[in-house]
Design a protein around this motif. Sequence first.
Motif, PDB file in Angstrom:
ATOM      1  N   GLN A   1      45.952  40.180  42.507  1.00 28.15           N
ATOM      2  CA  GLN A   1      47.185  40.113  41.720  1.00 28.15           C
ATOM      3  C   GLN A   1      46.848  40.204  40.237  1.00 28.15           C
ATOM      4  OE1 GLN A   1      50.399  36.719  41.129  1.00 28.15           O
ATOM      5  NE2 GLN A   1      50.783  37.774  43.085  1.00 28.15           N
ATOM      6  N   TRP A   2      47.662  40.995  39.517  1.00 31.23           N
ATOM      7  CA  TRP A   2      47.517  41.226  38.079  1.00 31.23           C
ATOM      8  C   TRP A   2      48.619  40.447  37.362  1.00 31.23           C
ATOM      9  CZ3 TRP A   2      46.022  44.260  41.889  1.00 31.23           C
ATOM     10  CH2 TRP A   2      44.864  45.035  41.757  1.00 31.23           C
ATOM     11  N   LEU A   3      48.255  39.703  36.310  1.00 29.11           N
ATOM     12  CA  LEU A   3      49.223  38.858  35.609  1.00 29.11           C
ATOM     13  C   LEU A   3      49.095  39.046  34.099  1.00 29.11           C
ATOM     14  CD1 LEU A   3      47.639  36.767  37.932  1.00 29.11           C
ATOM     15  CD2 LEU A   3      49.891  35.741  37.665  1.00 29.11           C
ATOM     16  N   THR A   4      50.218  38.875  33.405  1.00 28.62           N
ATOM     17  CA  THR A   4      50.225  39.044  31.953  1.00 28.62           C
ATOM     18  C   THR A   4      50.814  37.824  31.267  1.00 28.62           C
ATOM     19  OG1 THR A   4      50.931  40.470  30.137  1.00 28.62           O
ATOM     20  CG2 THR A   4      52.474  40.217  31.957  1.00 28.62           C
ATOM     21  N   PHE A   5      50.301  37.527  30.082  1.00 25.41           N
ATOM     22  CA  PHE A   5      50.876  36.511  29.207  1.00 25.41           C
ATOM     23  C   PHE A   5      51.674  37.154  28.077  1.00 25.41           C
ATOM     24  CE2 PHE A   5      46.943  34.407  30.769  1.00 25.41           C
ATOM     25  CZ  PHE A   5      47.521  33.324  31.400  1.00 25.41           C
ATOM     26  N   THR A   6      51.610  38.463  27.978  1.00 22.48           N
ATOM     27  CA  THR A   6      52.130  39.171  26.812  1.00 22.48           C
ATOM     28  C   THR A   6      53.006  40.330  27.272  1.00 22.48           C
ATOM     29  OG1 THR A   6      50.212  40.639  26.759  1.00 22.48           O
ATOM     30  CG2 THR A   6      50.034  38.575  25.545  1.00 22.48           C
ATOM     31  N   ASP A   7      53.157  41.365  26.423  1.00 22.81           N
ATOM     32  CA  ASP A   7      53.835  42.575  26.863  1.00 22.81           C
ATOM     33  C   ASP A   7      52.848  43.632  27.340  1.00 22.81           C
ATOM     34  OD1 ASP A   7      52.751  43.335  24.460  1.00 22.81           O
ATOM     35  OD2 ASP A   7      54.644  43.883  23.504  1.00 22.81           O
ATOM     36  N   LYS A   8      51.541  43.293  27.360  1.00 24.29           N
ATOM     37  CA  LYS A   8      50.582  44.144  28.042  1.00 24.29           C
ATOM     38  C   LYS A   8      50.860  44.074  29.535  1.00 24.29           C
ATOM     39  CE  LYS A   8      46.364  43.299  27.243  1.00 24.29           C
ATOM     40  NZ  LYS A   8      45.278  42.302  27.188  1.00 24.29           N
ATOM     41  N   SER A   9      50.386  45.053  30.279  1.00 25.80           N
ATOM     42  CA  SER A   9      50.664  45.037  31.714  1.00 25.80           C
ATOM     43  C   SER A   9      49.822  44.008  32.465  1.00 25.80           C
ATOM     44  CB  SER A   9      50.466  46.428  32.313  1.00 25.80           C
ATOM     45  OG  SER A   9      49.182  46.931  32.014  1.00 25.80           O
ATOM     46  N   TYR A  10      48.703  43.579  31.886  1.00 20.74           N
ATOM     47  CA  TYR A  10      47.940  42.481  32.493  1.00 20.74           C
ATOM     48  C   TYR A  10      46.893  41.948  31.519  1.00 20.74           C
ATOM     49  CZ  TYR A  10      44.463  46.158  33.639  1.00 20.74           C
ATOM     50  OH  TYR A  10      43.568  47.199  33.584  1.00 20.74           O
ATOM     51  N   ASP A  11      46.624  40.644  31.660  1.00 20.57           N
ATOM     52  CA  ASP A  11      45.595  39.952  30.890  1.00 20.57           C
ATOM     53  C   ASP A  11      44.554  39.302  31.799  1.00 20.57           C
ATOM     54  OD1 ASP A  11      46.673  40.105  28.067  1.00 20.57           O
ATOM     55  OD2 ASP A  11      48.362  39.122  29.042  1.00 20.57           O
ATOM     56  N   VAL A  12      45.001  38.871  32.983  1.00 27.71           N
ATOM     57  CA  VAL A  12      44.151  38.180  33.947  1.00 27.71           C
ATOM     58  C   VAL A  12      44.393  38.774  35.319  1.00 27.71           C
ATOM     59  CG1 VAL A  12      43.671  35.963  35.067  1.00 27.71           C
ATOM     60  CG2 VAL A  12      44.142  36.022  32.622  1.00 27.71           C
ATOM     61  N   VAL A  13      43.316  38.941  36.067  1.00 30.43           N
ATOM     62  CA  VAL A  13      43.400  39.448  37.444  1.00 30.43           C
ATOM     63  C   VAL A  13      42.635  38.499  38.351  1.00 30.43           C
ATOM     64  CG1 VAL A  13      43.087  41.449  38.949  1.00 30.43           C
ATOM     65  CG2 VAL A  13      43.289  41.778  36.463  1.00 30.43           C
ATOM     66  N   TYR A  14      43.178  38.247  39.533  1.00 34.39           N
ATOM     67  CA  TYR A  14      42.447  37.555  40.588  1.00 34.39           C
ATOM     68  C   TYR A  14      42.277  38.503  41.761  1.00 34.39           C
ATOM     69  CZ  TYR A  14      42.645  33.000  38.322  1.00 34.39           C
ATOM     70  OH  TYR A  14      42.466  31.952  37.449  1.00 34.39           O
ATOM     71  N   THR A  15      41.030  38.685  42.180  1.00 42.20           N
ATOM     72  CA  THR A  15      40.695  39.589  43.269  1.00 42.20           C
ATOM     73  C   THR A  15      39.953  38.812  44.348  1.00 42.20           C
ATOM     74  OG1 THR A  15      40.466  41.428  41.703  1.00 42.20           O
ATOM     75  CG2 THR A  15      39.488  41.726  43.882  1.00 42.20           C
ATOM     76  N   GLU A  16      40.276  39.091  45.596  1.00 42.78           N
ATOM     77  CA  GLU A  16      39.640  38.389  46.707  1.00 42.78           C
ATOM     78  C   GLU A  16      38.143  38.665  46.743  1.00 42.78           C
ATOM     79  OE1 GLU A  16      41.375  37.617  50.962  1.00 42.78           O
ATOM     80  OE2 GLU A  16      40.420  39.594  50.943  1.00 42.78           O
ATOM     81  N   ASP A  17      37.361  37.598  46.827  1.00 41.91           N
ATOM     82  CA  ASP A  17      35.910  37.709  46.933  1.00 41.91           C
ATOM     83  C   ASP A  17      35.551  37.843  48.411  1.00 41.91           C
ATOM     84  OD1 ASP A  17      33.114  37.342  46.925  1.00 41.91           O
ATOM     85  OD2 ASP A  17      33.219  36.085  45.130  1.00 41.91           O
ATOM     86  N   TRP A  18      35.090  39.037  48.781  1.00 33.96           N
ATOM     87  CA  TRP A  18      34.805  39.292  50.185  1.00 33.96           C
ATOM     88  C   TRP A  18      33.691  38.409  50.735  1.00 33.96           C
ATOM     89  CZ3 TRP A  18      35.245  45.230  51.500  1.00 33.96           C
ATOM     90  CH2 TRP A  18      36.519  45.673  51.164  1.00 33.96           C
ATOM     91  N   SER A  19      32.868  37.846  49.848  1.00 31.54           N
ATOM     92  CA  SER A  19      31.792  36.968  50.306  1.00 31.54           C
ATOM     93  C   SER A  19      32.298  35.576  50.652  1.00 31.54           C
ATOM     94  CB  SER A  19      30.715  36.844  49.222  1.00 31.54           C
ATOM     95  OG  SER A  19      31.170  36.033  48.146  1.00 31.54           O
ATOM     96  N   GLY A  20      33.522  35.248  50.222  1.00 32.52           N
ATOM     97  CA  GLY A  20      34.064  33.910  50.445  1.00 32.52           C
ATOM     98  C   GLY A  20      33.593  32.899  49.416  1.00 32.52           C
ATOM     99  N   ALA A  21      32.790  33.341  48.438  1.00 34.25           N
ATOM    100  CA  ALA A  21      32.291  32.439  47.405  1.00 34.25           C
ATOM    101  C   ALA A  21      33.405  32.075  46.431  1.00 34.25           C
ATOM    102  CB  ALA A  21      31.125  33.083  46.665  1.00 34.25           C
ATOM    103  N   ARG A  22      33.142  31.060  45.612  1.00 34.38           N
ATOM    104  CA  ARG A  22      34.126  30.583  44.646  1.00 34.38           C
ATOM    105  C   ARG A  22      33.555  30.694  43.233  1.00 34.38           C
ATOM    106  NH1 ARG A  22      37.952  26.937  46.751  1.00 34.38           N
ATOM    107  NH2 ARG A  22      37.875  25.727  44.814  1.00 34.38           N
TER     108      ARG A  22
END
Length: 314
Positions: free
Chosen positions: A192-213
């Motif tokens: 999921q891509w998220l923005t704090f501004t009028d940019k289209s995104y500032d932070v992204v969370y992507t699933e870690d296929w390894s299951g690590a954190r």
Amino acid sequence: MPPPLGDIAHLGHVQLRTPDPDRSLWFFTRMLGMTESGRAGESVYLRTWDDYEHHSLVLTAHTTSGPGRTALRTSSAQALEARVKALEDAGLAGTWVEDEPGLGPLYVTQDPDGHEIALYWESEWYEAPPGLRPGLKNQPQAKPAHGVGVRRLDHVNFLAAEVSPNAGFAHHVLGARPTEQIVLDSGRVAAQWLTFTDKSYDVVYTEDWSGARGRLHHIAFATDTREDILRAADLCLDNGVHIETGPHKHAIQQTFFLYVYEPGGNRVELCNPLTRLVLAPDWPLITWTAKERAKGQAWGLKSIESFHTHGTPP
């Protein structure tokens, strides 16, 4: 209800850990054209020419690669207080520190996956020394005469064992607005891509296929033009910097990109998203399916395997 958009003004800076600090410093200064603005202990503070604060990147010598602190500047002292209260109410209380040059107190906490997140308000505006003063009074620093000349820190892409709780943290606790996402046939959110501004995104969370954190997918720096990214590819080729994929264009968010590994092993994206803004206050969350993603990037190139498996720390 989510907090009002605007309590977080923008992504301030990120910290990268590197087991090869000398070569990493060479990459960010000579290859990308960033400027050193200070040192303390094992850390070097670097800035892009168009970021207004003391630093855009903290490069820290470490036994391994990976992310350290990601700092977000709030829009006011009152907004900082409001977000701190929201964190405490969500059971994510942090601690106050004052340990970075050019900044006042930072409230340091973690997202659900364990990435270190800091919020701050007080910030010292950068004043260029004589050799770096710009010709235009409305930019903080002269453009570099070497390297790519990255303009600003653009975004950070975190790897997470589970995307939904972390994206929910950014949305409901920090006030980010989700703009696009990938949802698998099972209903699980894969990114999921998220923005704090009028940019289209500032932070992204992507699933870690390894299951690590708590790992990092990449940090990204914006360039003035697409041609700067083509130049970056030539410079990386000439100087033995590993090019992972690109230059190319993403389907999601339509960013023109080049992905490389800096010498410490962290993935860095050079991107040109400057023309795409999300101005609509009622922007709908755009969802991409697994079938749609299987078609590859906007110009038909499928993502290479390492793009899904490489993260830092290893």
